[in-house]
Structure formats: C-alpha cells, structure tokens
Design a protein around this motif. Structure first.
Motif, PDB file in Angstrom:
ATOM      1  N   ILE A   1       0.842  -1.201   0.000  1.00  0.00           N
ATOM      2  CA  ILE A   1       0.000   0.000   0.000  1.00  0.00           C
ATOM      3  C   ILE A   1       0.876   1.249   0.000  1.00  0.00           C
ATOM      4  N   THR A   2       1.927   1.228   0.799  1.00  0.00           N
ATOM      5  CA  THR A   2       2.845   2.369   0.828  1.00  0.00           C
ATOM      6  C   THR A   2       3.463   2.575  -0.552  1.00  0.00           C
ATOM      7  N   GLY A   3       3.851   1.466  -1.183  1.00  0.00           N
ATOM      8  CA  GLY A   3       4.412   1.562  -2.533  1.00  0.00           C
ATOM      9  C   GLY A   3       3.408   2.130  -3.522  1.00  0.00           C
ATOM     10  N   PHE A   4       2.159   1.663  -3.444  1.00  0.00           N
ATOM     11  CA  PHE A   4       1.125   2.167  -4.342  1.00  0.00           C
ATOM     12  C   PHE A   4       0.864   3.651  -4.100  1.00  0.00           C
ATOM     13  N   ASN A   5       0.825   4.045  -2.832  1.00  0.00           N
ATOM     14  CA  ASN A   5       0.620   5.463  -2.519  1.00  0.00           C
ATOM     15  C   ASN A   5       1.757   6.313  -3.077  1.00  0.00           C
ATOM     16  N   ASN A   6       2.976   5.821  -2.964  1.00  0.00           N
ATOM     17  CA  ASN A   6       4.125   6.554  -3.522  1.00  0.00           C
ATOM     18  C   ASN A   6       4.026   6.657  -5.041  1.00  0.00           C
ATOM     19  N   GLN A   7       3.613   5.568  -5.677  1.00  0.00           N
ATOM     20  CA  GLN A   7       3.468   5.593  -7.141  1.00  0.00           C
ATOM     21  C   GLN A   7       2.379   6.579  -7.559  1.00  0.00           C
TER      22      GLN A   7
END
Length: 137
Positions: free
Chosen positions: A81-87
C-alpha cells in the motif's frame, strides 16, 4: 471359679477376639479397596487434565503461528500500500493536468467559490462543479 468355667471364659474371650480380628481385617480390606479406587479415579482425572492441557498448549501454539503468519501478510500488504501510494503521488506530480486538479481541490477545501476555482486553475465549469461537489465539506 473352677477350671471349666475358666476354659469357657477363655474360649469366649478368644472367640470375641477372633471375631474382632476378622471384623478389623474386613474393615481394613474395604478401606484399602476404597483407597485404591479413589487413587485410580484421581490418576484418571490427572491423566485427563494432562491431556486437555496438552491439547490447549497445542491450540495456543497453533494460534500463535497463525498470528505470526497473519502479521507477516499484513506487513507485506502495508508495504505494498505504501508503494502504491508513492506511485500515485509520483504520477500526480508528473502529470501537469493532475496538479491543476489538485490545486482546484485544495482551493475548494479552503473555501474558494466555483468561479475562483475556474479562474485560478483554468478549467471548464463542469469540471470545476465536479471538483466542488467532490471536495466540499
């Protein structure tokens, strides 16, 4: 007291003593039997409690293992989720039109009117109305 009376008395006392001894032996045997039965019952109960304790121990261990696996999965999901939010944040920053809509949303949140949003962000009325509808408190 003559010898025959003494013999009868001695025989009577011996008979009474023998009856008392037999009664004592019977009582002792019955007491021992009850004690053994009680001990056997207690052994069975201890064995049952021990088995139940082992079962509970296994259940607790299994639950702890499940919790550990779930914690790892949750941690992986949080990282994703953190990765998706960053993307998503990167995509928003790269697309100039998205910055314009973000600015429009910020203006609406700050209380800007429909016309102010349209003028500041140079967007059509329909899009400004949609942004105002979505982001107005």
């Amino acid at each position: 007291m003559n010898a025959s009376q003494f013999s009868v008395l001695a025989l009577a006392i011996a008979a009474i003593a023998l009856v008392l001894l037999v009664a004592f032996c019977i009582q002792s045997f019955q007491y021992r039997k009850r004690t053994e039965q009680t001990l056997e019952t207690l052994r069975q109960q201890v064995a049952s409690v021990s088995a139940q304790s082992k079962d509970v121990g296994h259940q607790v261990e299994e639950q702890q293992n499940r919790s550990l696996v779930q914690s790892k999965h949750i941690q992986q999901l949080q990282e994703e989720i953190t990765g998706f939010n960053n993307q998503i944040r990167e995509v928003k920053l790269q697309d100039p039109s998205m910055r314009m809509y973000q600015r429009a949303a910020e203006l609406v949140k700050q209380g800007a009117s429909l016309e102010e949003v349209m003028e500041s962000c140079d967007i059509p009325r329909a899009e400004a109305e949609l942004i105002v509808t979505i982001h107005k408190k």
